[in-house]
Design a protein around this motif. Structure first.
Motif, short mmCIF file in Angstrom:
data_model
loop_
_atom_site.label_atom_id
_atom_site.label_comp_id
_atom_site.label_asym_id
_atom_site.label_seq_id
_atom_site.Cartn_x
_atom_site.Cartn_y
_atom_site.Cartn_z
N ILE A 1 -5.47 1.94 -10.79
CA ILE A 1 -6.71 2.60 -11.21
C ILE A 1 -7.80 2.51 -10.15
N GLY A 2 -8.60 3.58 -10.09
CA GLY A 2 -9.71 3.66 -9.13
C GLY A 2 -10.89 2.83 -9.59
N LYS A 3 -11.77 2.55 -8.68
CA LYS A 3 -12.93 1.69 -8.92
C LYS A 3 -13.81 2.17 -10.06
N THR A 4 -14.09 3.50 -10.04
CA THR A 4 -15.01 4.04 -11.05
C THR A 4 -14.41 3.91 -12.45
N PRO B 1 -8.96 -5.73 -14.39
CA PRO B 1 -8.04 -4.75 -15.01
C PRO B 1 -6.56 -5.04 -14.74
N VAL B 2 -6.27 -5.77 -13.66
CA VAL B 2 -4.86 -5.93 -13.28
C VAL B 2 -4.13 -6.76 -14.34
N VAL C 1 -0.95 -2.09 -12.62
CA VAL C 1 -0.39 -2.96 -11.58
C VAL C 1 -1.40 -3.25 -10.48
N GLY C 2 -2.39 -2.38 -10.33
CA GLY C 2 -3.32 -2.64 -9.22
C GLY C 2 -4.65 -1.91 -9.38
N LEU C 3 -5.63 -2.47 -8.69
CA LEU C 3 -6.95 -1.85 -8.64
C LEU C 3 -7.16 -1.38 -7.20
N LEU C 4 -7.44 -0.08 -7.04
CA LEU C 4 -7.61 0.46 -5.68
C LEU C 4 -9.00 0.12 -5.14
N SER C 5 -9.07 -0.01 -3.81
CA SER C 5 -10.38 -0.27 -3.20
C SER C 5 -11.25 0.98 -3.28
N ALA C 6 -12.54 0.81 -3.11
CA ALA C 6 -13.46 1.94 -3.24
C ALA C 6 -13.27 2.91 -2.07
N LYS C 7 -13.32 4.21 -2.38
CA LYS C 7 -13.05 5.23 -1.36
C LYS C 7 -14.26 6.14 -1.16
#
Ligand SMILES: Nc1ncnc2c1ncn2[C@@H]1O[C@H](COP(=O)(O)OP(=O)(O)OP(=O)(O)O)[C@@H](O)[C@H]1O
Ligand SMILES: [Mg+2]
Lengths: 233, 407
Positions: free
Chosen positions: B156-159, B170-171, B185-191
């Motif tokens: 999932i994305g940051k927002t 969230p993970v 499974v994971g939290l993506l870094s901010a883009k």
């Protein structure tokens, strides 16, 4: 024949005005030697100022030759004439012509600035000169803070800044009372004794009587040229 | 000499304070406008460069459907899907191709506990995150095994994380997408922002197969919306277009006179267009602002002409005591240059202040570069010389006697 200090040969000056070509000076011939004290007289409009401006390298004749110290002024460019005015001639005008926004000291230093004299020497010279004309304690005064006679003395100090050989004065006492006028004329007499050539325009007889030679101009022609006794009649 | 001249110049300007200030005002506004506009222009360029580098480098995108005449980046929205995951895999085999990732996407409602959030759900392969240079901040990226078995896992994305989980981690949590449970499974870094202004971080990523089979099942089974291709160099981008086209035509059995049912676009080239547009924008902003500099210069010229006329007698006096032509020229030229440089100095301060104000109010990125400030000074000096020269020359070329007799 060695040329005199000031040498005018068949010199004419005319102005182009609405009324047509007006000849103000007509075929003048005149020699003045170094160290003379000359008074130029004549009625208003006779061309006295015009002649003085030509001698002062402020204006050029329409025809004829003007030699100053052997140099043909007509062949000089602007800057060469400026240098000549700067180091050979000192002007005194009826209206004093000081820079109104500069102190007396600054006014006197200005010819030294244009002569590229260093800062310290400029200050020293200005102080000495102002002391010489009796204003050594007013260095930082402004021109509008002193009397007309005093202003004219500042103008003399300024004219003397670069040790000129020639002082040109156009009615220097015209705006002054007789007392102040006398002070100015005494300074001129003193300067003339030091060897400086003085060329004075005036229509006052008692002022002219300080000079050792009187020239009368009428309608652009010299009508009289005579030696006189000089100062203190 | 020069220091005597400068003090005189300074005094002349101080004596006429109000006039000097008003003349400077033109320069201040001109320089201020230029500095501010250039700051905004460079800020916009910088933002765009940022977005482009966040997009990933050396990218081609292959879209389902035939080319749109506008050639825009519509990502094949609404087009009938004609590409398949197998097409994408086939392209991987071409030389110069580094990685390929198919994309299937749609919007869906995401629920966690009592929170719900509608967002873009994108089906991709793990290589997608390499291509976009987009690491996880926490947890891991799903694997090829997840692709093969179409597991219900999500990155999932940051927002999205912020909206659904707040400060919670969230993970390892379970969220619901279209009612079904998915394991985060994971939290993506901010883009940050994408080129078209969307928030990159407002998205959820799932295995492409999961998206195809369990989320956005279409009537054309196994199709994908598009796939992105990363090449090994910028040059390879253009070189790859025709091999990809040939390969796909062959795979789609298109005969010679049939149009492509897909569309290959060079994303990097499109991005470069955006960069060019931004450059043009900042150039135009600068150019428009420069007009005010010219107006300021004309103001200086105007005042200097007045000043020369007013001081004709002074010029005559200076000439009578031996000022050279260049002395008079320099004096008036310096007055003009000092006016414009001091005006410039204040203008730079105003411009920087203005740029920060714009940043505060609109949030627009602004960049004040040393070069733009130096350039402002250079131009201001030039304006002073250019517009001061004519009046100064006029003063220097007065005849001494005419100047002295001037009433
Ligand atoms: N720049 C000029 N243009 C046209 N005519 C001029 C100019 N300067 C002087 N004249 C004319 O030349 C004549 C002589 O002028 P000048 O100033 O030399 O007289 P002056 O003898 O000094 O008179 P005053 O005693 O009144 O000062 C006058 O008729 C004047 O009108
Ligand atoms: Mg006269």
């Amino acid at each position: 024949m060695a040329a005199s200090f000031i040498e005018l040969k068949d010199l004419s000056k005319s102005y182009l005005s609405r009324a047509g070509n007006q000849e103000v000076l007509t075929d003048l011939n005149l020699s003045i030697n170094e160290g003379e004290f000359v008074a130029l007289m004549g009625p208003s409009g006779s061309g006295k100022s015009t002649l003085m401006n030509i001698i002062g390298c402020l204006d050029l004749p329409t025809s004829g030759i003007y030699l100053l110290n052997g140099t043909d002024v007509g062949s000089l460019d602007y800057d060469e004439q400026a240098i000549l005015r700067n180091n050979t001639i000192g002007f005194i005008f009826q209206g004093f012509n000081l820079l109104p926004r500069a102190t007396l000291e600054k006014n006197v230093m200005l010819p030294l600035v244009y002569a590229r004299v260093g800062k310290e020497e400029r200050h020293d010279r200005a102080r000495v000169l102002l002391e010489k004309v009796g204003l050594g304690n007013r260095l930082l005064a402004m021109p509008n803070e002193i009397s007309g006679g005093e202003q004219q003395r500042v103008a003399i100090a300024r004219a003397l800044a670069n040790n000129p050989k020639l002082i040109l004065a156009d009615e220097p006492t015209g705006n002054l009372d007789s007392g102040s006028g006398r002070v100015i004329m005494d300074i001129f007499t003193e300067l003339n004794k030091e060897g400086i050539t003085i060329f004075l325009v005036t229509h006052e007889l008692n002022i002219a009587s300080y000079a050792k030679r009187q020239i009368k101009l009428l309608d652009g022609k010299i009508v009289q040229d005579e030696a006189t006794k000089g100062a203190n009649q | 000499m020069i220091e005597a001249l400068l003090t005189e110049v300074w005094q002349a300007l101080v004596v006429n304070r109000l006039r000097t200030f008003l003349t400077m005002l033109g320069m201040m506004i001109g320089v201020g406008a230029v500095v501010m506009m250039v700051a905004i222009g460079e800020g916009v360029q910088d933002s765009i460069n940022e977005m482009i580098s966040s997009m990933g480098s050396n990218l081609l995108v292959v879209l389902s459907g035939s080319a749109t005449s506008s050639g825009g980046m519509k990502m094949g929205m609404g087009a009938t899907p004609t590409l398949t995951k197998a097409d994408a895999e086939a392209v991987t085999e071409l030389p110069q191709v580094v990685a390929v990732s198919p994309l299937v996407y749609g919007t869906a409602q995401i629920v966690y506990g009592s929170n719900n959030w509608s967002t873009m759900v994108v089906g991709v392969t793990p290589s997608y995150f390499d291509i976009r240079d987009w690491p996880v901040e926490e947890g891991t990226i799903f694997t090829d095994a997840d692709i093969r078995s179409a597991t219900r896992v999500a990155l999932i994305g940051k927002t999205v994380a912020k909206s659904l989980f707040g400060d919670e981690d969230p993970v390892g949590k379970i969220i619901r997408i279209k009612q079904n449970p998915y394991f985060v499974v994971g939290l993506l870094s901010a883009k940050g922002q994408s080129l078209d202004g969307r928030d990159n971080d407002d998205a959820i990523f799932v295995p492409v197969t999961t998206a195809q089979l369990k989320l956005f099942g279409t009537k054309f089974k196994g199709t994908i919306r598009l796939f992105i291709v990363q090449a090994n160099s910028v040059e390879a981008l253009t070189e790859l277009i025709s091999p990809i086209t040939e390969l796909l035509r062959e795979r789609h059995h298109l005969s010679i006179n049939v149009e492509n049912d897909f569309n290959v676009q060079n994303l990097t080239a499109l991005a470069n267009v955006a960069v060019k547009a931004a450059k043009l924008l900042s150039l135009m902003l600068g150019a428009i602002a420069s007009i005010s500099l010219v107006v300021g210069g004309i103001g200086i010229m105007n005042i200097m002409l007045v000043s020369v006329t007013e001081r004709t007698r002074e010029i005559g006096i200076r000439a009578s005591i031996g000022a050279l032509r260049r002395d008079i020229l320099l004096q008036f030229l310096l007055e003009a240059v000092v006016i414009s440089l001091v005006g410039c100095m204040i203008g730079v301060v105003i411009g920087i202040g203005g740029a920060f104000l714009v940043n505060k109010i609109s949030g627009l990125n602004v960049i004040i570069s040393l070069q733009s400030v130096l350039l402002a000074f250079l131009v201001a000096g030039g304006v002073g010389i250019f517009f001061g020269y004519y009046p100064a020359r006029k003063a220097a070329y007065l005849k001494p006697i005419d100047a002295l007799r001037y009433q």
